[in-house]
Design a protein around this motif. Structure first.
Motif, PDB file in Angstrom:
ATOM      1  N   LEU A  84       0.824  -1.213   0.000  1.00  0.00           N
ATOM      2  CA  LEU A  84       0.000   0.000   0.000  1.00  0.00           C
ATOM      3  C   LEU A  84       0.859   1.265   0.000  1.00  0.00           C
ATOM      4  N   GLU A  85       1.946   1.262   0.774  1.00  0.00           N
ATOM      5  CA  GLU A  85       2.837   2.431   0.783  1.00  0.00           C
ATOM      6  C   GLU A  85       3.459   2.643  -0.589  1.00  0.00           C
ATOM      7  N   ASP A  86       3.869   1.558  -1.243  1.00  0.00           N
ATOM      8  CA  ASP A  86       4.439   1.674  -2.587  1.00  0.00           C
ATOM      9  C   ASP A  86       3.409   2.251  -3.555  1.00  0.00           C
ATOM     10  N   ALA A  87       2.162   1.803  -3.441  1.00  0.00           N
ATOM     11  CA  ALA A  87       1.099   2.318  -4.312  1.00  0.00           C
ATOM     12  C   ALA A  87       0.846   3.792  -4.037  1.00  0.00           C
ATOM     13  N   MET A  88       0.876   4.189  -2.773  1.00  0.00           N
ATOM     14  CA  MET A  88       0.674   5.601  -2.433  1.00  0.00           C
ATOM     15  C   MET A  88       1.802   6.453  -3.008  1.00  0.00           C
ATOM     16  N   ARG A  89       3.037   5.979  -2.871  1.00  0.00           N
ATOM     17  CA  ARG A  89       4.182   6.720  -3.416  1.00  0.00           C
ATOM     18  C   ARG A  89       4.061   6.859  -4.930  1.00  0.00           C
ATOM     19  N   ALA A  90       3.688   5.749  -5.577  1.00  0.00           N
ATOM     20  CA  ALA A  90       3.551   5.769  -7.040  1.00  0.00           C
ATOM     21  C   ALA A  90       2.465   6.750  -7.469  1.00  0.00           C
ATOM     22  N   ALA A  91       1.439   6.895  -6.640  1.00  0.00           N
ATOM     23  CA  ALA A  91       0.343   7.813  -6.960  1.00  0.00           C
ATOM     24  C   ALA A  91       0.657   9.236  -6.514  1.00  0.00           C
ATOM     25  N   GLY A  92       1.785   9.446  -5.863  1.00  0.00           N
ATOM     26  CA  GLY A  92       2.163  10.774  -5.410  1.00  0.00           C
ATOM     27  C   GLY A  92       1.460  11.212  -4.140  1.00  0.00           C
ATOM     28  N   VAL A  93       0.907  10.260  -3.407  1.00  0.00           N
ATOM     29  CA  VAL A  93       0.203  10.577  -2.162  1.00  0.00           C
ATOM     30  C   VAL A  93       1.204  10.489  -1.008  1.00  0.00           C
ATOM     31  N   PRO A  94       1.271  11.537  -0.180  1.00  0.00           N
ATOM     32  CA  PRO A  94       2.216  11.472   0.944  1.00  0.00           C
ATOM     33  C   PRO A  94       1.775  10.424   1.974  1.00  0.00           C
ATOM     34  N   ILE A  95       2.765   9.741   2.530  1.00  0.00           N
ATOM     35  CA  ILE A  95       2.484   8.710   3.537  1.00  0.00           C
ATOM     36  C   ILE A  95       2.572   9.379   4.907  1.00  0.00           C
ATOM     37  N   PRO A  96       1.476   9.342   5.653  1.00  0.00           N
ATOM     38  CA  PRO A  96       1.497   9.998   6.968  1.00  0.00           C
ATOM     39  C   PRO A  96       2.390   9.234   7.949  1.00  0.00           C
ATOM     40  N   PRO A  97       2.978   9.953   8.889  1.00  0.00           N
ATOM     41  CA  PRO A  97       3.801   9.264   9.895  1.00  0.00           C
ATOM     42  C   PRO A  97       2.896   8.451  10.829  1.00  0.00           C
ATOM     43  N   PRO A  98       3.475   7.430  11.441  1.00  0.00           N
ATOM     44  CA  PRO A  98       2.665   6.629  12.369  1.00  0.00           C
ATOM     45  C   PRO A  98       2.341   7.416  13.635  1.00  0.00           C
TER      46      PRO A  98
END
Length: 110
Positions: A84-98
């Protein structure tokens, strides 16, 4: 003959000590009335002790199996999280910190 008597006496002393330790270790709500001065009483107490040890081993085995299952589930969630993180990065969506309370658990430093 003296060696045989000594072996039997040592065996009985060991059995009495084992039963005594087992009885002391039992919870207060369990009370067993065995005459530990007779062979029959010792045998009954030893049988109960063996049964309790077997029950505890079964509980330990079940706990270990549950822990292995939990480890497999956590590993699956970690793999899925990575996808899911890889997909978010590929889509340009920032990954929120835990969440700060979970950060050490997620990073593995807990």
């Amino acid at each position: 003959m003296d060696d045989a008597v000594a072996m039997v006496a040592a065996g009985l002393i060991g059995a009495v000590a084992s039963v005594t330790v087992a009885m002391i270790s039992k919870p207060d709500d369990v009370h067993v009335d065995h005459d530990l001065t007779t062979i029959a009483g010792l045998a009954a107490a030893l049988t109960e002790t063996r049964t309790e040890v077997s029950r505890l081993r079964d509980r330990q085995t079940a706990g270990e199996e549950h822990a292995r299952l939990q480890d497999r589930i956590i590993a699956a969630f970690r793999r899925r999280s990575g996808v899911l993180e890889d997909a978010m990065r590929a889509a340009g969506v920032p990954i929120p910190p835990p969440d700060p309370a979970d950060a050490a658990l997620i990073s593995g430093s807990a």
